[in-house]
Design a protein around this motif. Structure first.
Motif, PDB file in Angstrom:
ATOM      1  N   SER A  97      31.780  13.465 -71.039  1.00 30.98           N
ATOM      2  CA  SER A  97      32.695  14.386 -70.368  1.00 30.98           C
ATOM      3  C   SER A  97      34.050  14.445 -71.071  1.00 30.98           C
ATOM      4  O   SER A  97      34.671  15.505 -71.117  1.00 30.98           O
ATOM      5  N   LEU A 105      29.581  22.792 -69.269  1.00 32.25           N
ATOM      6  CA  LEU A 105      29.821  22.643 -67.832  1.00 32.25           C
ATOM      7  C   LEU A 105      29.763  21.143 -67.508  1.00 32.25           C
ATOM      8  O   LEU A 105      28.942  20.424 -68.073  1.00 32.25           O
ATOM      9  N   LYS A 106      30.648  20.720 -66.588  1.00 33.05           N
ATOM     10  CA  LYS A 106      30.767  19.272 -66.367  1.00 33.05           C
ATOM     11  C   LYS A 106      30.690  18.863 -64.898  1.00 33.05           C
ATOM     12  O   LYS A 106      31.604  18.232 -64.386  1.00 33.05           O
ATOM     13  N   PRO A 107      29.588  19.194 -64.213  1.00 27.32           N
ATOM     14  CA  PRO A 107      29.483  18.726 -62.816  1.00 27.32           C
ATOM     15  C   PRO A 107      29.440  17.204 -62.709  1.00 27.32           C
ATOM     16  O   PRO A 107      29.595  16.663 -61.617  1.00 27.32           O
ATOM     17  N   CYS A 109      31.607  15.208 -64.354  1.00 26.76           N
ATOM     18  CA  CYS A 109      32.887  14.588 -64.716  1.00 26.76           C
ATOM     19  C   CYS A 109      33.675  14.180 -63.482  1.00 26.76           C
ATOM     20  O   CYS A 109      33.321  14.535 -62.357  1.00 26.76           O
ATOM     21  N   PRO A 113      39.057  20.846 -62.118  1.00 24.28           N
ATOM     22  CA  PRO A 113      39.208  21.803 -63.226  1.00 24.28           C
ATOM     23  C   PRO A 113      40.692  22.124 -63.447  1.00 24.28           C
ATOM     24  O   PRO A 113      41.487  22.051 -62.506  1.00 24.28           O
ATOM     25  N   ASN A 440      30.300  16.645 -58.844  1.00 24.45           N
ATOM     26  CA  ASN A 440      31.703  16.969 -58.602  1.00 24.45           C
ATOM     27  C   ASN A 440      31.759  18.421 -58.146  1.00 24.45           C
ATOM     28  O   ASN A 440      31.584  19.345 -58.953  1.00 24.45           O
ATOM     29  N   SER A 442      34.012  20.432 -57.380  1.00 21.81           N
ATOM     30  CA  SER A 442      35.041  21.333 -57.919  1.00 21.81           C
ATOM     31  C   SER A 442      34.646  21.892 -59.284  1.00 21.81           C
ATOM     32  O   SER A 442      35.246  22.839 -59.768  1.00 21.81           O
ATOM     33  N   GLN A 443      33.631  21.272 -59.895  1.00 24.10           N
ATOM     34  CA  GLN A 443      33.237  21.682 -61.248  1.00 24.10           C
ATOM     35  C   GLN A 443      31.917  22.454 -61.226  1.00 24.10           C
ATOM     36  O   GLN A 443      31.212  22.502 -62.232  1.00 24.10           O
ATOM     37  N   THR A 449      25.290  26.311 -63.700  1.00 23.71           N
ATOM     38  CA  THR A 449      25.060  24.909 -63.352  1.00 23.71           C
ATOM     39  C   THR A 449      23.760  24.747 -62.569  1.00 23.71           C
ATOM     40  O   THR A 449      22.922  23.903 -62.890  1.00 23.71           O
TER      41      THR A 449
ATOM     42  N   ASN B 135      44.477  23.632 -69.993  1.00 26.02           N
ATOM     43  CA  ASN B 135      43.663  22.473 -70.386  1.00 26.02           C
ATOM     44  C   ASN B 135      44.508  21.346 -70.966  1.00 26.02           C
ATOM     45  O   ASN B 135      44.347  20.184 -70.606  1.00 26.02           O
ATOM     46  N   GLU B 139      44.115  18.127 -68.603  1.00 23.83           N
ATOM     47  CA  GLU B 139      42.868  17.378 -68.832  1.00 23.83           C
ATOM     48  C   GLU B 139      43.095  16.081 -69.631  1.00 23.83           C
ATOM     49  O   GLU B 139      44.060  15.948 -70.365  1.00 23.83           O
TER      50      GLU B 139
END
Lengths: 462, 462
Positions: A97, A105-107, A109, A113, A440, A442-443, A449, B135, B139
C-alpha cells in the motif's frame, strides 16, 4: 528420513549464529556431544557441518573442529520469525500500500483517501509557515518537541479524563516510532510481549525487530479475552502489552469498561506496562473507556499520531507517560534521531489543530464514515462477505470470506489486478485467520473494487 | 575494606539484572558458589544480597535462596556506560544546545546560525508546497522515499565518484536515524564497534542504546591512527567502524588518501563494515578521498543529511548502500517508523536543492566560514586557546585550553552565564581530552562569547 534431520540440525546452527548464541570464530559443539544433545547420530552432525561449511557459514580447522566464519549475515527481519509466505508476511500490506502506483485501488490500506483530508487547512498552514521566523525554518527542535503543540495535546487528553502536564508529553517522529522508542526503553531481547490476535500487523513487524517473544491473546468484541489474558500473564510474565483500546485495528471493536478494569487489575498484579495506541480515538462517536484515564498513566503509556485524521505526510506522533519515563525517552530519541519531529511539521499541526476547522472536519469525516460503513457492508454482504462486527466508528470492517476461500490467495490474485487487499493472517500472530479480510470503507468508492473482488473470489473457488 | 567488596558484589548483581543476564524471578547464584567465583568470603555475599533485598531489587524465599524481583527498572542510558559526571555526559551538549533559550549563546552547538541558512529558498519552496497535489499533502511516502530526491542524490554522489542507482538510496528521517537503522541491521548486543577518539558525541550515545562494546582509536590529522586501528581490528574483531572522513567532527581533520586506502584494506581483511557519515562534505573547498568512492559501496555505507547545509528543521537523511542491504533497511524502517521522512519535507528539499540557488548558497557559506575560521582562531589565540589543526573547511575549531584548565568545569561555569560550550571529554570515549574544547566559529560573532570565556577561564584558574 535422514535428510530432514540434517536440515533440522543445519537450521539449529543457523539460528544460533543468527541470534549470536554462536559468535564469529567460536568453535562449534563437538560432533559427539552435539549428536548426543540433539538425539541424532554423529553422522547426521557431520553431514550438517559439512553442508554448512559448503555454504561458507562455518569452516573446518583440521584437528581442531568447526568454527563459525567471521562473516555474519546481517539481520534479516524475514528470518527472525517463522518463515511466512510472502503474501502473509506482516510487511506485505505496508509494502504494497505504501508503494502502490497512483492507478491502484487500496481497500486494504490503513488511511483515508486524500480528498477526505483537510487539505485547505494544510495549505493555509503552509502559507503561514512560509512567513515564519528564520529560527523555525532552520533550527533543530527542542528535545521534547514544540511546547504549544504539547500544551494543546495536554488539553485534549484532559478532556478524555487524563490529567497531564505538557512536560509529560514528548513529540515523536511518528506513532510507530513512539512505540519503537518505548520498546527500546522497556524491552530486552528474549522478553515477552502480549499483543492481540488479530492486531495491527506492524506491531508484529516492530516486535520482530526487538527480538522478543510474542504472546497473542484472542480479541473479542469487548476487548482481549480476559481469561486468556490472565493465563498469558501468569505463564509468560510479559513486560508489555500493546493494544488499541478504541476502534481496535483490524476488528473495529472497543474495549468494554469491565474488560478495561479487569485488564488493568491483572496488569498491576503482574507488573505489566501497557502501551495504549489511541490512533483511532478521534473517529469514535462518543468516548469509550481509556486505559490511560482509568490508570492515570501509572502503568499505561498513551501514544497517538495525526496520520489518520490530518495528514500522513506530516510526520508526527507523541508519547504521554510518567515524567521520569519521559526524561529517559528524551535521551533515547536524541541518541537515535537527534531529537523528534520536524519543528515545521509540529508548527503546521498546531496551526491546523487550533484554527477552528478541525472539529468540523472530524465531524464530517465521522458522518461520512458512518454512511460508508453501512453502504460497503451491504455491498460486501451481497458477495457473502460478512462483517464480524459492525464497528461504532472508524474506517475498518473486519470480515469473513465465504467458506473455502483463502484470503491470502485472494489478495495475491487481486494485486495482479491492481487492487491491494489486507488478508486476515497478516494481522494474526496465531496465523489462523485465513478466512478473514480487513476492508477500509473509505477506499472502496470505485466500483472496480467490487468487480475485482467478485472475479478473484470466483477464481479462488475453482 | 569489606564495604567496598560488598559494593562491588552489589554492582555486579545490579549489572547482571540490568543487562538481563539475570531475569525477573530467576534464582541468584548460591552464596557459597558465588563467593568462590568472586573470590570473596560468603559473608560478603550474604551482606550484598541482604542490602539488595533491602533495596527491593531481589527478595529472599526462605529455604530456597534469593530471587530477582519481577519489577525491573527500565533501560536508563545514563547507567549503561561508565557513570559520568553530568558535564561530560555525551548528552550534555545535545540537551543544552537543543533546549537552549533564545537569548543563550551557543559556540558549542553543531550547526550554523539561522541567518546563514537559505531561508528565502525554503520560504519559496513552502509556498510552492501550498499549491501541491492533495496526495503529497496527505499521504504516506513510498518506502524508499521520494524518487526525484533519490535521483538527484545519485547524481551528486556520482560527481564524487560513487556510481550508484537511485534504488540503492533510501531516505531516512535524519542522518542519526540512518546510522541507528544500520546499527539495528548489523549489530547485536555485545558486538564491538570502532569509533574515533575524539568523535561526534552522539555516536557514543547511539552505541550505548545498542548495548555494544565501543573500541576507540586515536584520530590524527590524517585520519585514524592506522596502527592502532589495525590492532583494534585484530584484537576485538569489530563488526562496524563509524566515522566522518571529510572534516571530521570535532577535529576538522580529513583522512589522507594513504590512510583511506590502508583503512579499507584492513577492513576487508577483517570483514568490517564502515559507516561513512559525510554530513560535512559539502563544506569542503575541494573533494577529499571518499571511502565510499574507493570501495564502491562494497563494505562502506554512506550516510548524509541536509541539516548542516539547508535546514535542521526539515528532517531528512539518507543511506546509500548495496541493493540487498537497502531492501532489508526498508523493511526495518517500515517496522520501526512506518516509512521514512515526511513526503512534504522531501519535496521541499528537492525544490531547494534543484532551484539553482543551492550552489551559490554553499559557495557563500564556505567563503564566510573561511574568513570566520581565521578571525575566531586569532581571537582564541589571544586567550591562549590554540587550534589543534587549522581545518580546510567547516565550522569547527578543535582547540586546547591553557594548561591547568578543565574544559568540563569551564563549560559548567559558562552555562551559568548562558553560554553553551562543548567540552573535550564529551567527544572522547577514552575520557582523556579534558584540556580540549570544540568551538563553532559561525556561532561566535557576539563579543559576549569571548567576554564570558575570559571570565570563566580566569575563575577556573583560581
Amino acid at each position: 528420513m535422514a535428510g530432514t534431520r540434517t536440515a533440522q540440525i543445519m537450521d539449529e546452527i543457523r539460528e544460533r549464529i543468527s541470534n549470536r548464541t554462536l559468535v564469529p570464530d567460536e568453535r562449534l559443539p563437538s560432533i559427539r556431544s552435539f549428536a548426543a544433545r540433539m538425539n541424532v547420530s554423529p553422522s547426521t552432525i557431520v553431514d550438517a557441518y559439512d553442508r554448512l561449511a559448503g555454504e561458507g557459514i562455518i569452516r573446518s580447522r583440521p584437528g581442531s573442529g568447526f568454527y563459525v566464519c567471521s562473516t555474519l549475515a546481517p539481520l534479516d527481519l524475514a528470518t527472525l520469525g517463522p518463515k511466512l509466505d510472502r503474501e502473509i508476511d506482516p510487511f506485505w500490506v505496508s509494502r504494497q500500500s505504501l508503494d502502490a502506483e497512483a492507478e491502484m485501488l487500496k481497500p486494504g490500506c490503513g488511511w483515508l483517501p486524500p480528498d477526505w483530508m483537510p487539505n485547505d487547512a494544510i495549505r493555509k498552514a503552509l502559507r503561514k509557515l512560509a512567513r515564519a521566523d528564520d529560527n523555525l525554518l532552520s533550527e533543530y527542535g527542542s528535545t521534547r518537541g514544540a511546547r504549544n503543540l504539547r500544551q494543546l495535546l495536554a488539553r485534549h487528553l484532559s478532556d478524555e479524563g487524563i490529567t497531564i502536564r505538557p512536560e509529560q508529553i514528548m513529540l515523536a517522529v511518528s506513532g510507530t516510532q513512539a512505540i519503537d522508542l518505548i520498546c527500546r526503553f522497556l524491552l530486552r531481547p528474549g522478553d515477552s510481549v502480549v499483543i492481540d490476535d488479530p492486531c495491527y500487523f506492524n506491531f508484529q513487524a516492530l516486535l520482530k525487530a526487538h527480538d522478543v517473544k510474542v504472546i497473542s491473546v484472542p480479541y473479542t468484541v469487548t476487548g482481549p479475552d480476559i481469561n486468556r489474558f490472565s493465563e498469558a500473564l501468569s505463564t509468560h510474565k510479559p513486560r508489555l502489552y500493546i493494544t488499541n483500546s478504541a476502534l481496535h485495528n483490524p476488528t473495529g471493536a472497543t474495549i468494554s469498561p469491565q474488560t478495561a478494569h479487569r485488564l488493568l487489575t491483572l496488569a498491576a498484579q503482574h507488573d505489566v506496562t501497557i502501551v495504549e495506541d489511541d490512533i483511532f480515538s478521534a473517529f469514535e462517536p462518543s468516548p469509550s473507556p481509556r486505559l490511560a484515564a482509568l490508570d492515570g498513566l501509572e502503568r499505561v503509556i498513551r501514544i497517538g499520531s495525526f496520520s489518520k485524521t490530518l495528514s500522513a505526510s506530516v510526520r508526527c506522533g507523541y508519547i504521554a507517560a510518567k515524567p521520569e519515563w519521559i526524561e529517559a525517552l528524551v535521551d533515547l530519541q536524541v541518541a537515535t534521531n537527534f531529537g523528534g519531529p520536524s519543528p515545521m511539521a509540529s508548527a503546521l499541526l498546531f496551526q491546523v489543530l487550533s484554527d477552528g476547522s478541525y472539529r468540523k472536519h472530524m465531524e464530517d469525516v465521522r458522518q461520512k464514515l458512518s454512511k460508508k460503513r453501512l453502504e460497503i457492508a451491504t455491498k460486501l454482504e451481497a458477495l457473502n462477505i460478512k462483517p464480524w462486527l459492525m464497528p461504532r466508528g472508524g474506517f475498518y470492517l473486519w470480515c469473513t470470506l465465504p467458506d473455502g476461500l483463502d484470503s491470502a490467495r485472494i489478495a495475491s490474485a487481486a494485486l495482479e489486478q491492481n487492487v491491494v487487499l489486507a488478508p486476515g493472517n497478516v494481522f494474526s500472530p496465531s496465523q489462523n485467520m485465513a478466512q478473514f479480510m480487513r476492508f477500509n470503507v473509505s477506499q472502496m468508492s470505485n466500483s472496480q473494487t467490487f468487480q475485482t473482488l467478485k472475479t478473484v473470489m470466483l477464481a479462488g473457488k475453482e
